[in-house]
Scaffold this motif. Structure first.
Motif, short mmCIF file in Angstrom:
data_model
loop_
_atom_site.label_atom_id
_atom_site.label_comp_id
_atom_site.label_asym_id
_atom_site.label_seq_id
_atom_site.Cartn_x
_atom_site.Cartn_y
_atom_site.Cartn_z
N UNK A 1 48.19 47.38 41.12
CA UNK A 1 47.00 47.72 40.36
C UNK A 1 46.24 46.52 39.84
N UNK A 2 46.42 45.36 40.49
CA UNK A 2 45.76 44.13 40.04
C UNK A 2 44.56 43.85 40.93
N UNK A 3 43.35 43.72 40.38
CA UNK A 3 42.17 43.41 41.19
C UNK A 3 42.34 42.10 41.95
N UNK A 4 41.82 42.06 43.16
CA UNK A 4 41.96 40.88 44.01
C UNK A 4 40.60 40.46 44.54
N UNK A 5 40.30 39.18 44.37
CA UNK A 5 39.09 38.57 44.92
C UNK A 5 39.49 37.58 46.00
N UNK A 6 39.10 37.85 47.25
CA UNK A 6 39.45 36.99 48.36
C UNK A 6 38.34 36.03 48.72
N UNK A 7 38.72 34.82 49.13
CA UNK A 7 37.78 33.82 49.66
C UNK A 7 38.38 33.28 50.96
N UNK A 8 37.53 32.75 51.85
CA UNK A 8 38.01 32.49 53.21
C UNK A 8 38.78 31.17 53.35
N UNK A 9 38.51 30.17 52.53
CA UNK A 9 39.23 28.92 52.66
C UNK A 9 38.94 28.20 53.97
N UNK A 10 39.89 27.35 54.38
CA UNK A 10 39.67 26.46 55.52
C UNK A 10 40.02 27.07 56.86
N UNK A 11 39.43 26.47 57.88
CA UNK A 11 39.71 26.82 59.27
C UNK A 11 38.97 25.84 60.15
#
Length: 216
Positions: A171-181
């Motif tokens: 139940x914890x909100x998650x904010x994703x970011x793409x990072x490196x590649x």
């Protein structure tokens, strides 16, 4: 601004991702390592200043250690930084996160996922997080020019499912970011980054379905 918006949307809807971000080498006084501004650190401080959250966890799984995020947030007790990265990769001089796991060159799917699966419960054992910022760098892939680890596409998908499912079930909100590649095969690189959004969308759809079901 994209990561700030994604964080606010995550607090509202449970999960949201920015199709950029993860500039984790930028520090207080200067940019570094292809990073000009540290979006996750800035977004964390914005949410704290607004009183929107009280406890923030940063889960950084880019192959490079999140030295800039650790530097900016080191004196902020309400933010906790975790980085799992390649031991012999950039930066040469690392700035300690609250928890760091350094992996040897050649680490593959099984060992990587085992280590990650073991640490996630430990990160949540002592505190209740109001939001998780997840840096889903795909430079851990075997074909990445700067990676040195050997994850496969299936390994990346399993990683995203492991992280996202763990925090969403809690139940914890998650904010994703793409990072490196870093790959010369741009379509393949884009497909790897897209895995984050595919998995996140599945959990967003599941939440919506549950909400509609409960209302009916």
């Amino acid at each position: 601004a994209g990561t700030v918006l994604a964080a606010r949307l995550a607090l509202k809807h449970g999960i949201a991702c920015n199709a950029a971000g993860g500039s984790h080498h930028a520090r207080r006084a200067q940019g570094a390592g292809f990073c000009t501004f540290n979006d996750v650190a800035v977004a964390s401080l914005v949410l704290l200043a607004e009183g929107a959250v009280e406890n923030i966890l940063v889960v950084d799984l880019d192959v490079h250690q999140g030295d800039g995020t650790a530097d900016i947030l080191k004196d902020e007790p309400r933010a906790f930084t975790f980085s799992m990265h390649g031991e012999r990769n950039y930066p040469a001089r690392k700035i300690a996160s609250d928890v760091d796991i350094a992996l040897p060159d050649g680490t593959g799917d099984a060992a990587y996922l085992d280590r990650l699966g073991a640490i996630l419960p430990e990160l949540c054992a002592g505190r209740r997080w109001d939001i998780v910022f997840y840096n889903a760098g795909v430079d851990v892939h075997a074909e990445d020019r700067l990676g040195r680890l050997t994850l496969t596409d299936n390994g990346l998908r399993s990683r995203e499912e492991l992280v996202i499912s763990y925090f969403r079930k809690a139940g914890i909100p998650l904010c994703g970011v793409i990072g490196g590649g870093y790959s010369s095969d741009v379509p393949a690189l884009a497909a790897r980054h897209a895995i984050l959004f595919e998995v996140a969308a599945a959990y967003a759809d599941a939440r919506q379905a549950t909400s509609c079901s409960s209302q009916s």
